[in-house]
Design a protein around this motif. Structure first.
Motif, PDB file in Angstrom:
ATOM      1  N   GLU A  10      33.621  50.522  26.068  1.00 56.01           N
ATOM      2  CA  GLU A  10      34.816  50.005  25.407  1.00 56.01           C
ATOM      3  C   GLU A  10      36.069  50.171  26.262  1.00 56.01           C
ATOM      4  OE1 GLU A  10      34.691  52.112  21.696  1.00 56.01           O
ATOM      5  OE2 GLU A  10      33.537  50.515  20.708  1.00 56.01           O
ATOM      6  N   ASP A  11      36.142  51.245  27.072  1.00 55.65           N
ATOM      7  CA  ASP A  11      37.350  51.473  27.865  1.00 55.65           C
ATOM      8  C   ASP A  11      37.507  50.435  28.964  1.00 55.65           C
ATOM      9  OD1 ASP A  11      35.099  52.435  29.117  1.00 55.65           O
ATOM     10  OD2 ASP A  11      36.080  54.206  29.986  1.00 55.65           O
ATOM     11  N   ILE A  12      36.433  50.139  29.696  1.00 58.17           N
ATOM     12  CA  ILE A  12      36.544  49.165  30.786  1.00 58.17           C
ATOM     13  C   ILE A  12      36.731  47.759  30.228  1.00 58.17           C
ATOM     14  CG2 ILE A  12      34.026  48.910  30.982  1.00 58.17           C
ATOM     15  CD1 ILE A  12      36.646  48.619  33.811  1.00 58.17           C
ATOM     16  N   ILE A  13      36.090  47.447  29.107  1.00 57.05           N
ATOM     17  CA  ILE A  13      36.256  46.116  28.511  1.00 57.05           C
ATOM     18  C   ILE A  13      37.691  45.946  28.025  1.00 57.05           C
ATOM     19  CG2 ILE A  13      35.568  44.646  26.574  1.00 57.05           C
ATOM     20  CD1 ILE A  13      32.719  45.823  26.948  1.00 57.05           C
ATOM     21  N   SER A  14      38.289  46.988  27.481  1.00 61.62           N
ATOM     22  CA  SER A  14      39.685  46.921  27.060  1.00 61.62           C
ATOM     23  C   SER A  14      40.598  46.684  28.252  1.00 61.62           C
ATOM     24  CB  SER A  14      40.069  48.218  26.348  1.00 61.62           C
ATOM     25  OG  SER A  14      41.442  48.229  26.021  1.00 61.62           O
ATOM     26  N   GLU A  15      40.283  47.324  29.367  1.00 60.21           N
ATOM     27  CA  GLU A  15      41.078  47.139  30.587  1.00 60.21           C
ATOM     28  C   GLU A  15      41.006  45.685  31.070  1.00 60.21           C
ATOM     29  OE1 GLU A  15      40.277  48.544  35.087  1.00 60.21           O
ATOM     30  OE2 GLU A  15      40.666  50.213  33.699  1.00 60.21           O
ATOM     31  N   ILE A  16      39.815  45.119  31.010  1.00 61.15           N
ATOM     32  CA  ILE A  16      39.633  43.737  31.471  1.00 61.15           C
ATOM     33  C   ILE A  16      40.327  42.750  30.534  1.00 61.15           C
ATOM     34  CG2 ILE A  16      37.915  41.931  31.890  1.00 61.15           C
ATOM     35  CD1 ILE A  16      35.982  44.309  32.632  1.00 61.15           C
ATOM     36  N   THR A  17      40.169  42.940  29.240  1.00 62.81           N
ATOM     37  CA  THR A  17      40.780  42.000  28.290  1.00 62.81           C
ATOM     38  C   THR A  17      42.306  42.104  28.310  1.00 62.81           C
ATOM     39  OG1 THR A  17      40.462  43.597  26.485  1.00 62.81           O
ATOM     40  CG2 THR A  17      38.771  41.899  26.779  1.00 62.81           C
ATOM     41  N   THR A  18      42.836  43.280  28.595  1.00 65.18           N
ATOM     42  CA  THR A  18      44.295  43.406  28.736  1.00 65.18           C
ATOM     43  C   THR A  18      44.791  42.544  29.883  1.00 65.18           C
ATOM     44  OG1 THR A  18      44.297  45.657  27.849  1.00 65.18           O
ATOM     45  CG2 THR A  18      46.178  45.013  29.208  1.00 65.18           C
ATOM     46  N   TRP A  19      44.072  42.592  31.000  1.00 69.03           N
ATOM     47  CA  TRP A  19      44.414  41.713  32.141  1.00 69.03           C
ATOM     48  C   TRP A  19      44.262  40.245  31.763  1.00 69.03           C
ATOM     49  CZ3 TRP A  19      40.242  38.822  34.160  1.00 69.03           C
ATOM     50  CH2 TRP A  19      40.560  37.976  35.220  1.00 69.03           C
ATOM     51  N   ALA A  20      43.167  39.906  31.108  1.00 67.53           N
ATOM     52  CA  ALA A  20      42.881  38.500  30.812  1.00 67.53           C
ATOM     53  C   ALA A  20      43.832  37.919  29.783  1.00 67.53           C
ATOM     54  CB  ALA A  20      41.435  38.361  30.320  1.00 67.53           C
ATOM     55  N   ASP A  69      46.148  40.966  48.196  1.00 71.51           N
ATOM     56  CA  ASP A  69      47.067  40.686  47.108  1.00 71.51           C
ATOM     57  C   ASP A  69      46.484  39.583  46.230  1.00 71.51           C
ATOM     58  OD1 ASP A  69      48.802  42.513  48.178  1.00 71.51           O
ATOM     59  OD2 ASP A  69      49.984  41.025  49.286  1.00 71.51           O
ATOM     60  N   GLY A  70      46.794  39.633  44.963  1.00 72.03           N
ATOM     61  CA  GLY A  70      46.300  38.619  44.041  1.00 72.03           C
ATOM     62  C   GLY A  70      44.975  38.973  43.414  1.00 72.03           C
ATOM     63  N   VAL A  71      44.504  40.208  43.635  1.00 71.97           N
ATOM     64  CA  VAL A  71      43.223  40.649  43.073  1.00 71.97           C
ATOM     65  C   VAL A  71      43.391  42.042  42.469  1.00 71.97           C
ATOM     66  CG1 VAL A  71      40.799  41.174  43.526  1.00 71.97           C
ATOM     67  CG2 VAL A  71      41.927  39.316  44.783  1.00 71.97           C
ATOM     68  N   ILE A  72      42.989  42.209  41.220  1.00 75.44           N
ATOM     69  CA  ILE A  72      42.883  43.533  40.617  1.00 75.44           C
ATOM     70  C   ILE A  72      41.476  44.055  40.877  1.00 75.44           C
ATOM     71  CG2 ILE A  72      42.708  44.793  38.434  1.00 75.44           C
ATOM     72  CD1 ILE A  72      44.948  43.213  37.335  1.00 75.44           C
ATOM     73  N   MET A  73      41.369  45.297  41.329  1.00 74.21           N
ATOM     74  CA  MET A  73      40.056  45.890  41.599  1.00 74.21           C
ATOM     75  C   MET A  73      39.758  46.957  40.549  1.00 74.21           C
ATOM     76  SD  MET A  73      39.855  46.097  45.756  1.00 74.21           S
ATOM     77  CE  MET A  73      41.479  46.830  45.967  1.00 74.21           C
ATOM     78  N   GLY A  74      38.674  46.765  39.827  1.00 69.53           N
ATOM     79  CA  GLY A  74      38.241  47.728  38.825  1.00 69.53           C
ATOM     80  C   GLY A  74      36.955  48.401  39.261  1.00 69.53           C
ATOM     81  N   GLY A  96      53.439  38.200  38.454  1.00 71.83           N
ATOM     82  CA  GLY A  96      52.832  39.296  39.174  1.00 71.83           C
ATOM     83  C   GLY A  96      51.443  39.660  38.716  1.00 71.83           C
ATOM     84  N   THR A  97      50.949  39.093  37.641  1.00 69.23           N
ATOM     85  CA  THR A  97      49.594  39.393  37.190  1.00 69.23           C
ATOM     86  C   THR A  97      48.581  38.631  38.045  1.00 69.23           C
ATOM     87  OG1 THR A  97      50.344  39.693  34.915  1.00 69.23           O
ATOM     88  CG2 THR A  97      47.986  39.360  35.255  1.00 69.23           C
ATOM     89  N   PRO A  98      47.690  39.325  38.743  1.00 75.15           N
ATOM     90  CA  PRO A  98      46.728  38.632  39.610  1.00 75.15           C
ATOM     91  C   PRO A  98      45.807  37.702  38.824  1.00 75.15           C
ATOM     92  CG  PRO A  98      46.858  40.948  40.185  1.00 75.15           C
ATOM     93  CD  PRO A  98      47.603  40.784  38.892  1.00 75.15           C
ATOM     94  N   HIS A  99      45.394  36.631  39.482  1.00 71.65           N
ATOM     95  CA  HIS A  99      44.491  35.661  38.865  1.00 71.65           C
ATOM     96  C   HIS A  99      43.036  36.122  38.903  1.00 71.65           C
ATOM     97  CE1 HIS A  99      47.244  32.157  38.424  1.00 71.65           C
ATOM     98  NE2 HIS A  99      47.899  32.751  39.396  1.00 71.65           N
TER      99      HIS A  99
END
Length: 514
Positions: free
Chosen positions: A70-80, A294-299, A123-126
């Motif tokens: 749930e924690d990593i999915i929340s992180e991804i959906t916040t970005w998305a 730049d332009g990439v979030i790394m999880g 500023g939010t990476p694609h």
């Protein structure tokens, strides 16, 4: 005033000889007329590559257990889900034309003022790159992300690469498969894709450069339709999403790099487009070199502790099997709870955060007894604690069939063939009776997906780490598969060519091309 549809603005060296007037706008809704019912058939998408595939026959068969990750999915959906109304990309028509700040846009494009705009946050990476070691659960997370955004109408496409699965492990049908899903998600893109394939036949044959395939079959059509408007209701929820899983499983590393570089360039040219790519893979150098920018979030999935999630999965799985298995129920009545608290703690500690190891160990413990291995689940559990990760588990499982006739030929075929076959297909290729194949495979169901019928469904590995194990001498020892077995497969293929056009002759044709 009717909306004017401008397609493929900014495209170069691209010409449409015959205009197609088959899209009309009514209010906020598009209607597609006469675009050709056979367009998706002509695209020839890989139906077993999306998140909706039958995972039992088209692995990976990975899914987040309820209440886990749930924690990593929340992180991804916040970005998305992040949006910023300061940038306007979707504009409501007011009868005026404004100029675009994007120099690559066609100056004739019509724009609209913003009543309730939706666009990317400044500023939010694609691109979000989720990485982690083999078996840590990346594909399960990818599946969950795809399901979340499919349910909200924001998923445009998903593609799950898988090594050794024919075209699914290459970029050959990648863009066409994304395009077919795009048509289903946003029907207004259909006439643009139709026009592109008529003007450039190489898009259908795979002869066009990958960058052109991505542009004309996917990126340009969705960009043009977003500019045209009519998608505000969906985009109010957030940007569109594309999910790409297992990019490291793509066997053409050069084209994988080309894909990454091209979408990065596309987003640099079009920073305002409400479109995001979620990519999951192992950390391999050719991918890392492209995405560490730049332009990439790394999880990093490895940084999210999976201990509690794995314990939850194992506890529920053992409970479920205890209700089905008469021997386990009798054991519990006589001896008390099983597994014990100590058993569970030791097992979770031994697994060390690997979901694929947790799943494979559970299957190994619960597999039916055989003449070669008559042990019970209660006896197998402590044995798994002595195994050194997946390698020991693979060796223990393979040993169950090692003494059976044709074992090595069957395992070598699965490891080297490059595309899956049904049980009868393996038998035909090797020139042996089907029951020999079944006898070997049924003992290996902890590490292989074995279909329920001989003729339908394909035999596949549960995880591609098994292929690495079989091809690495220092890991597999007596189970090492030699590449020289390709010569045997070629012989079987040649011998059967005069008898049929079945799997054996297909192998021969493919292997000669390679």
């Amino acid at each position: 005033m009717p909306r004017r549809f401008t397609s493929f603005s900014g495209a170069h060296h691209f010409r449409i000889d015959h205009q197609i007037n088959n899209t009309i706008a009514a209010g906020a809704n598009f209607q597609i007329l006469n675009v050709g019912d056979d367009l998706i058939l002509r695209l020839r998408p890989l139906l077993n590559a999306s998140h909706t595939r039958d995972r039992k026959t088209s692995p990976p068969d990975s899914e987040c257990f309820p209440g886990t990750r749930e924690d990593i999915i929340s992180e991804i959906t916040t970005w998305a889900d992040k949006v910023d109304l300061a940038l306007c990309y979707i504009r409501a028509w007011d009868g005026e034309t404004s100029t675009s700040s994007d120099d690559s846009m066609d100056s004739a494009c019509t724009f609209w003022t913003c009543e309730e705009a939706v666009a990317l946050s400044d500023g939010t990476p694609h691109i979000y790159w989720l990485h982690g070691f083999a078996g840590c659960g990346k594909s399960a997370v990818s599946l969950e992300v795809a399901k979340i955004y499919a349910s909200s109408g924001r998923l445009l496409a998903s593609y799950f690469f898988y090594r050794g699965a024919g075209d699914r492990s290459t970029m050959k049908r990648f863009a066409a498969t994304l395009a077919s899903q795009l048509i289903a998600a946003i029907p207004a893109t259909a006439p643009l894709i139709e026009a592109a394939v008529k003007a450039q036949p190489g898009l259908l044959t795979g002869d066009a450069p990958l960058s052109m395939q991505l542009d004309l079959l996917f990126l340009f059509p969705i960009r043009a339709v977003i500019q045209e408007g009519g998608l505000e209701d969906v985009l109010e929820k957030g940007p569109f999403i594309v999910v790409i899983d297992g990019l490291d499983e793509c066997e053409d590393k050069q084209r994988a790099e080309e894909f990454i570089d091209h979408i990065l360039d596309f987003f640099r040219l079009h920073p305002d487009i409400p479109l995001r790519f979620f990519i999951a893979s192992r950390v391999e150098q050719h991918i890392r070199a492209c995405l560490e920018t730049d332009g990439v979030i790394m999880g990093n999935l490895d940084s999210h502790s999976a201990r509690a999630d794995i314990e939850k999965f194992l506890h529920a799985s053992f409970q479920k099997m205890a209700k089905k298995d008469r021997v386990i129920r009798s054991y519990i009545r006589s001896r008390g709870s099983w597994p014990t608290r100590s058993d569970m703690d030791n097992l979770v500690e031994h697994i060390r955060g690997s979901f694929v190891l947790a799943s494979t160990i559970f299957k190994y413990i619960m597999q039916p007894a055989t003449d070669e291995d008559p042990t019970t689940p209660m006896e197998r559990l402590p044995l798994t604690l002595k195994m050194n990760g997946l390698d020991s588990l693979y060796s223990q499982t393979l040993a169950r069939s090692q003494a059976l006739p044709y074992f090595r030929d069957i395992i070598s075929t699965l490891a080297l063939l490059g595309y899956p076959l049904p049980i009868v297909g393996i038998a035909n290729l090797l020139g042996i009776e089907t029951f020999h194949v079944i006898r070997v495979l049924l003992n290996l169901q902890a590490i292989l997906h074995v279909p329920g019928t001989d003729e339908e469904g394909e035999v596949t590995v549960c995880h591609t780490s098994l292929l690495d194990f079989l091809k690495t001498e220092s890991r597999s020892g007596p189970f090492l598969i030699s590449n020289s077995f390709h010569l045997h497969l070629s012989y079987y293929s040649f011998a059967s060519t005069f008898e049929s056009n079945g799997p054996a002759s297909v192998y021969g044709a493919r292997h000669q091309r390679n």
